[in-house]
Design an enzyme around this catalytic site. Structure first.
Site, PDB file in Angstrom:
ATOM      1  N   THR A 195       0.861  -1.199   0.000  1.00 37.99           N
ATOM      2  CA  THR A 195       0.000   0.000   0.000  1.00 37.99           C
ATOM      3  C   THR A 195       0.889   1.238   0.000  1.00 37.99           C
ATOM      4  O   THR A 195       1.941   1.237   0.630  1.00 37.99           O
ATOM      5  CB  THR A 195      -0.871  -0.006   1.279  1.00 37.99           C
ATOM      6  OG1 THR A 195      -1.818  -1.050   1.161  1.00 37.99           O
ATOM      7  CG2 THR A 195      -1.594   1.310   1.509  1.00 37.99           C
ATOM      8  N   GLY A 246      -5.855  -4.014   7.380  1.00 40.50           N
ATOM      9  CA  GLY A 246      -6.876  -2.981   7.335  1.00 40.50           C
ATOM     10  C   GLY A 246      -8.022  -3.130   8.316  1.00 40.50           C
ATOM     11  O   GLY A 246      -8.551  -2.138   8.820  1.00 40.50           O
ATOM     12  N   GLY A 260      -1.192  -1.637   6.569  1.00 37.17           N
ATOM     13  CA  GLY A 260      -1.207  -2.789   7.469  1.00 37.17           C
ATOM     14  C   GLY A 260      -2.504  -3.549   7.338  1.00 37.17           C
ATOM     15  O   GLY A 260      -3.233  -3.395   6.347  1.00 37.17           O
ATOM     16  N   GLY A 288     -10.695  -2.329   2.571  1.00 43.17           N
ATOM     17  CA  GLY A 288      -9.824  -2.141   3.733  1.00 43.17           C
ATOM     18  C   GLY A 288      -9.904  -0.730   4.289  1.00 43.17           C
ATOM     19  O   GLY A 288     -10.878   0.000   4.074  1.00 43.17           O
ATOM     20  N   ASP A 289      -8.863  -0.352   4.990  1.00 46.88           N
ATOM     21  CA  ASP A 289      -8.843   0.950   5.676  1.00 46.88           C
ATOM     22  C   ASP A 289      -8.422   2.108   4.775  1.00 46.88           C
ATOM     23  O   ASP A 289      -8.725   3.267   5.077  1.00 46.88           O
ATOM     24  CB  ASP A 289      -7.876   0.888   6.866  1.00 46.88           C
ATOM     25  CG  ASP A 289      -6.456   0.553   6.406  1.00 46.88           C
ATOM     26  OD1 ASP A 289      -6.293  -0.356   5.567  1.00 46.88           O
ATOM     27  OD2 ASP A 289      -5.505   1.215   6.860  1.00 46.88           O
TER      28      ASP A 289
HETATM   29  N1  ASP Z   1      -4.162  -1.549   4.590  1.00 55.11           N
HETATM   30  C1  ASP Z   1      -4.352  -2.254   3.359  1.00 55.11           C
HETATM   31  C2  ASP Z   1      -5.682  -2.948   3.405  1.00 55.11           C
HETATM   32  O1  ASP Z   1      -6.015  -3.526   4.419  1.00 55.11           O
HETATM   33  C3  ASP Z   1      -3.303  -3.274   3.078  1.00 55.11           C
HETATM   34  C4  ASP Z   1      -1.894  -2.886   3.437  1.00 55.11           C
HETATM   35  O2  ASP Z   1      -1.620  -1.753   3.762  1.00 55.11           O
HETATM   36  O3  ASP Z   1      -1.016  -3.757   3.394  1.00 55.11           O
HETATM   37  O4  ASP Z   1      -6.361  -2.950   2.417  1.00 55.11           O
END
Ligand code: ASP
Length: 372
Positions: free
Chosen positions: A232, A286, A284, A262-263
């Site tokens: 990301t 999410g 991370g 996700g977040d």
């Molecule tokens: N945060 C992102 C999600 O959960 C994935 C990532 O940042 O690795 O979609």
């Protein structure tokens, strides 16, 4: 014509050699506004503009990353941070700076955003992005788009050209078309290494599913590699006018299904900017970042509890998330340009550049490396 002599010192000295008083007055007004412009330029020159970016957090195995791969990531991160920095240096806005930095990473196959996005369970790519301004809390976000080459541009168009904050799927794509954004076939986002991750992830999911059917926690099972989600991208910046901005873009999680979001496109979870406190972009797992509204929580601690942005980010990443079992990291900048980038994983691809300095790039838990 009046003769004007500008001294190189602290102020202007002028000698007016003119017999027409009206013209003298107009000339005096000109001098006053020139002086005001000089003062505001001097203030701007002292404003601590800065940018910090990330390219994802997770298990980055030092041994598995070849020197050539490490070099490729460092080069791409440097290019992205410089793209944003140049905007700031030339007096551009933080919202333009974060857009430019994220665009570079979306166009790179190395990151899980735009080109290089992870695969969904079905073998396609669903992209999420968001953007926010710290001066007026305007925000835009898109979720589950499949044909927009640069989702960050669509998030920005939602913020600037629509009455909404978040658009999703087909409707978002229709809006992208209306805005004249570049559309591509979903296969544009394909990369071999992400495809291999999908195959492995699906095998791990099937194994976990066979053991404990219908468990939502398959990604927390032993066979799951956090590396499959990695990459990301995000950027936060402070411009010479003192405005903060944040942008985040992602392909989400490998083998995501059922329209999972996700977040990254959730304002307050994966992205937040408020001139009164700080700007944050997250990466991370999410689901944890949504539940713990990570980005907004960090800025709220700064605003209401009076802790520094670095302390607030440490509390959320190293205490709240660790207790909950959530992995990942954030990049944070406060309204004075102070930067922090805590993460509770092995590494986080990241870079920063502050006014008049060289960019610094880092991947693991080691000190940042300065580069040209
Ligand atoms: N945060 C992102 C999600 O959960 C994935 C990532 O940042 O690795 O979609």
């Amino acid at each position: 014509m009046p003769a004007l002599q500008l001294s190189a010192g602290s102020g202007y000295h002028c000698f007016i050699d003119n017999q027409f008083p009206g013209e003298n007055m107009r000339f005096s007004a000109l001098i006053v506004s020139l002086a005001a412009a000089a003062v505001s330029t001097a203030v701007m020159a002292n404003t601590p503009y800065a940018i910090v970016i990330h390219g994802g957090a997770g298990t980055i195995n030092k041994a598995a990353l070849t020197p050539a791969q490490q070099q490729a990531y460092e080069t791409a991160l440097t290019e992205a941070v410089n793209a944003g920095y140049q905007v700031l240096e030339q007096g551009g806005s933080s919202i333009d700076a974060v857009t430019q930095a994220v665009l570079v990473m979306e166009d790179s196959p190395l990151f899980n955003a735009g080109k290089g996005a992870v695969y969904t369970y079905e073998g396609g790519h669903d992209l999420d992005a968001s953007i926010m301004r710290g001066d007026n809390l305007a925000a835009g976000a898109v979720a589950g788009v499949t044909t927009v080459k640069n989702p960050v541009l669509l998030a920005r168009a939602v913020m600037e050209k629509s009455e909404h904050v978040m658009l999703s799927g087909k409707g978002a794509e229709e809006f992208a078309k209306l805005q004249g954004l570049t559309l591509v076939d979903n296969r544009h986002f394909d990369t071999q290494f992400r495809y291999e991750a999908l195959i492995k992830a699906k095998a791990a999911m099937e194994k976990a599913e066979a053991k404990t059917p219908h468990q939502a926690s398959v990604r927390l099972s032993a066979g799951w590699s956090p590396a499959w989600n990695m990459g990301t991208v995000g950027a936060v910046a402070l411009d010479k006018s003192g405005n903060l901005a944040a942008a985040t873009s992602t392909g989400g999680m490998t083998a995501k299904r059922y329209g999972r979001i996700g977040d990254a496109p959730i304002i307050g979870a994966g992205n937040f900017a408020d001139n009164q406190s700080c700007a944050v972009s997250a990466t991370g797992h999410g689901e944890f970042f949504i539940r713990y509204r990570v980005a907004a929580d960090i800025c709220a601690r700064v605003k209401y509890a009076g802790v520094s942005a670095a302390e607030a980010a440490n509390q959320v990443i190293h205490q709240e998330l660790v207790k909950a079992g959530g992995t990942g990291g954030v990049i944070v900048m406060d309204n004075k340009g102070n930067i922090s980038w805590p993460f509770n994983t092995e590494g986080m691809y990241r870079a920063k550049r502050t006014a008049g300095q060289l960019p610094e790039v880092a991947i693991f838990q080691d000190l940042a490396k300065k580069s040209q």
